[in-house]
Design a protein around this motif. Structure first.
Motif, mmCIF file in Angstrom:
data_model
loop_
_atom_site.group_PDB
_atom_site.id
_atom_site.type_symbol
_atom_site.label_atom_id
_atom_site.label_comp_id
_atom_site.label_asym_id
_atom_site.label_seq_id
_atom_site.Cartn_x
_atom_site.Cartn_y
_atom_site.Cartn_z
ATOM 1 N N HIS A 49 -15.474 10.395 -23.100
ATOM 2 C CA HIS A 49 -15.289 10.376 -21.653
ATOM 3 C C HIS A 49 -15.777 11.700 -21.076
ATOM 4 N N ILE A 50 -16.478 11.625 -19.951
ATOM 5 C CA ILE A 50 -16.928 12.809 -19.239
ATOM 6 C C ILE A 50 -16.152 12.866 -17.929
ATOM 7 N N ARG A 51 -15.605 14.032 -17.641
ATOM 8 C CA ARG A 51 -14.838 14.221 -16.404
ATOM 9 C C ARG A 51 -15.378 15.434 -15.668
ATOM 10 N N HIS A 52 -15.750 15.225 -14.410
ATOM 11 C CA HIS A 52 -16.313 16.295 -13.583
ATOM 12 C C HIS A 52 -15.217 16.920 -12.733
ATOM 13 N N GLU A 53 -15.203 18.226 -12.692
ATOM 14 C CA GLU A 53 -14.391 18.969 -11.723
ATOM 15 C C GLU A 53 -15.272 20.054 -11.132
ATOM 16 N N PHE A 54 -15.203 20.181 -9.818
ATOM 17 C CA PHE A 54 -15.858 21.329 -9.198
ATOM 18 C C PHE A 54 -15.008 22.556 -9.517
ATOM 19 N N GLU A 55 -15.567 23.716 -9.366
ATOM 20 C CA GLU A 55 -14.865 24.926 -9.768
ATOM 21 C C GLU A 55 -14.003 25.518 -8.658
ATOM 22 N N THR A 56 -14.101 24.968 -7.435
ATOM 23 C CA THR A 56 -13.287 25.483 -6.337
ATOM 24 C C THR A 56 -12.517 24.352 -5.669
ATOM 25 N N SER A 57 -11.370 24.693 -5.116
ATOM 26 C CA SER A 57 -10.499 23.677 -4.511
ATOM 27 C C SER A 57 -11.035 23.143 -3.192
ATOM 28 N N PHE A 61 -14.977 16.537 -3.321
ATOM 29 C CA PHE A 61 -14.263 15.601 -4.187
ATOM 30 C C PHE A 61 -14.127 16.264 -5.546
ATOM 31 N N PHE A 62 -13.357 15.658 -6.445
ATOM 32 C CA PHE A 62 -13.124 16.204 -7.791
ATOM 33 C C PHE A 62 -12.642 17.655 -7.759
ATOM 34 N N ALA A 63 -11.724 17.935 -6.856
ATOM 35 C CA ALA A 63 -11.144 19.275 -6.771
ATOM 36 C C ALA A 63 -10.304 19.541 -8.019
ATOM 37 N N PRO A 64 -10.321 20.756 -8.526
ATOM 38 C CA PRO A 64 -9.561 21.080 -9.741
ATOM 39 C C PRO A 64 -8.088 20.687 -9.626
ATOM 40 N N GLY A 65 -7.600 20.012 -10.658
ATOM 41 C CA GLY A 65 -6.197 19.641 -10.723
ATOM 42 C C GLY A 65 -5.771 18.500 -9.818
ATOM 43 N N SER A 66 -6.693 17.920 -9.066
ATOM 44 C CA SER A 66 -6.334 16.854 -8.120
ATOM 45 C C SER A 66 -6.245 15.499 -8.828
ATOM 46 N N ILE A 67 -5.524 14.575 -8.211
ATOM 47 C CA ILE A 67 -5.453 13.204 -8.711
ATOM 48 C C ILE A 67 -6.847 12.572 -8.661
ATOM 49 N N GLY A 68 -7.615 12.906 -7.634
ATOM 50 C CA GLY A 68 -8.963 12.371 -7.499
ATOM 51 C C GLY A 68 -9.886 12.754 -8.637
ATOM 52 N N ALA A 69 -9.626 13.877 -9.271
ATOM 53 C CA ALA A 69 -10.470 14.334 -10.375
ATOM 54 C C ALA A 69 -10.064 13.724 -11.709
ATOM 55 N N GLN A 70 -8.998 12.970 -11.731
ATOM 56 C CA GLN A 70 -8.540 12.352 -12.979
ATOM 57 C C GLN A 70 -9.327 11.073 -13.269
ATOM 58 N N ILE A 71 -9.463 10.763 -14.540
ATOM 59 C CA ILE A 71 -10.149 9.538 -14.963
ATOM 60 C C ILE A 71 -9.363 8.330 -14.462
ATOM 61 N N ASN A 72 -10.071 7.354 -13.939
ATOM 62 C CA ASN A 72 -9.445 6.162 -13.391
ATOM 63 C C ASN A 72 -8.762 5.347 -14.475
ATOM 64 N N GLU A 73 -7.677 4.713 -14.100
ATOM 65 C CA GLU A 73 -6.857 3.945 -15.049
ATOM 66 C C GLU A 73 -7.613 2.828 -15.764
ATOM 67 N N VAL A 83 -12.437 13.969 -24.242
ATOM 68 C CA VAL A 83 -12.792 14.097 -22.833
ATOM 69 C C VAL A 83 -13.525 15.423 -22.677
ATOM 70 N N VAL A 84 -14.752 15.352 -22.200
ATOM 71 C CA VAL A 84 -15.568 16.540 -21.983
ATOM 72 C C VAL A 84 -15.507 16.892 -20.501
ATOM 73 N N LEU A 85 -15.050 18.084 -20.198
ATOM 74 C CA LEU A 85 -14.992 18.563 -18.819
ATOM 75 C C LEU A 85 -16.313 19.239 -18.482
ATOM 76 N N LYS A 86 -16.886 18.837 -17.343
ATOM 77 C CA LYS A 86 -18.144 19.442 -16.899
ATOM 78 C C LYS A 86 -18.010 19.929 -15.468
ATOM 79 N N HIS A 87 -18.900 20.852 -15.103
ATOM 80 C CA HIS A 87 -18.941 21.396 -13.746
ATOM 81 C C HIS A 87 -20.313 21.234 -13.109
ATOM 82 N N HIS A 88 -21.205 20.513 -13.772
ATOM 83 C CA HIS A 88 -22.563 20.289 -13.293
ATOM 84 C C HIS A 88 -22.906 18.808 -13.484
ATOM 85 N N PRO A 89 -23.921 18.292 -12.793
ATOM 86 C CA PRO A 89 -24.295 16.887 -12.969
ATOM 87 C C PRO A 89 -24.641 16.508 -14.406
#
Length: 182
Positions: A49-57, A61-73, A83-89
């Motif tokens: 699984h790849i999960r994107h988070e931007f580095e700033t709040s 979208f995909f703000a760090p620690g947000s529910i929106g940045a979590q993998i969908n159920e 799960v690989v966390l990425k910060h770039h496309p």
């Protein structure tokens, strides 16, 4: 051990209805992704699984620690699936993805997720450049309407253009049904 893996890119809550950046066709794409995921799990083929988070709040979208940045159920990791966390496309850029794949002897990738024109495109092209054999499950991928230079581009056309480009020189592009028959 299989030399094949499923890579699920960015199927995260912000892309779904009620999220900060909903995509056109995300529900259908997620349902198809779930079908492919079930088959990979059933056969014991690795899933990453790849999960994107931007580095700033203040990200759109995909703000760090947000529910929106979590993998969908619909595609939550199970049984120690990485799960690989990425910060770039590009999911390979500044991540452990390549080392994880190479450490398991994986040379073939099936890729699906979101968005067609950004993270799917960047990850597929990088994977091929790194020597992986790539299959893209086109109807298990979603995107959004875009605008360029005053021209509205519907998501269906964005998706078709990117799948056409990937199928021309980078990957085998198949439907969910075709993927399940392989």
């Amino acid at each position: 051990m299989s030399d094949h893996a499923l890579i699920i890119v960015d199927l995260q809550n912000d892309y779904f209805p009620g999220g900060r950046w909903p995509l056109v066709g995300i529900e259908k794409a997620a349902a198809n992704a779930g079908r492919v995921l079930a088959q990979f799990r059933e056969t014991g083929t690795p899933v990453i699984h790849i999960r994107h988070e931007f580095e700033t709040s203040d990200a759109p979208f995909f703000a760090p620690g947000s529910i929106g940045a979590q993998i969908n159920e619909r595609v939550l990791p199970e049984n120690g699936e990485p799960v690989v966390l990425k910060h770039h496309p590009n999911a390979f850029r500044d991540t452990e993805l390549k080392a994880l794949l190479d450490g398991q002897g994986i040379r073939k990738l099936t890729i699906l997720g979101a968005m067609s024109h950004v993270c799917i495109d960047a990850t597929v092209r990088a994977a091929v450049d790194l020597g992986y054999d790539v299959t893209v499950v086109q109807d298990a991928i979603a995107t959004r309407d875009l605008e360029f230079n005053g021209t509205d581009v519907p998501a269906k056309q964005v998706h078709a253009a990117y799948m056409a480009a990937l199928s021309f020189a980078y990957a085998t592009v198949v439907s969910t049904d075709e993927s399940l028959e392989r």
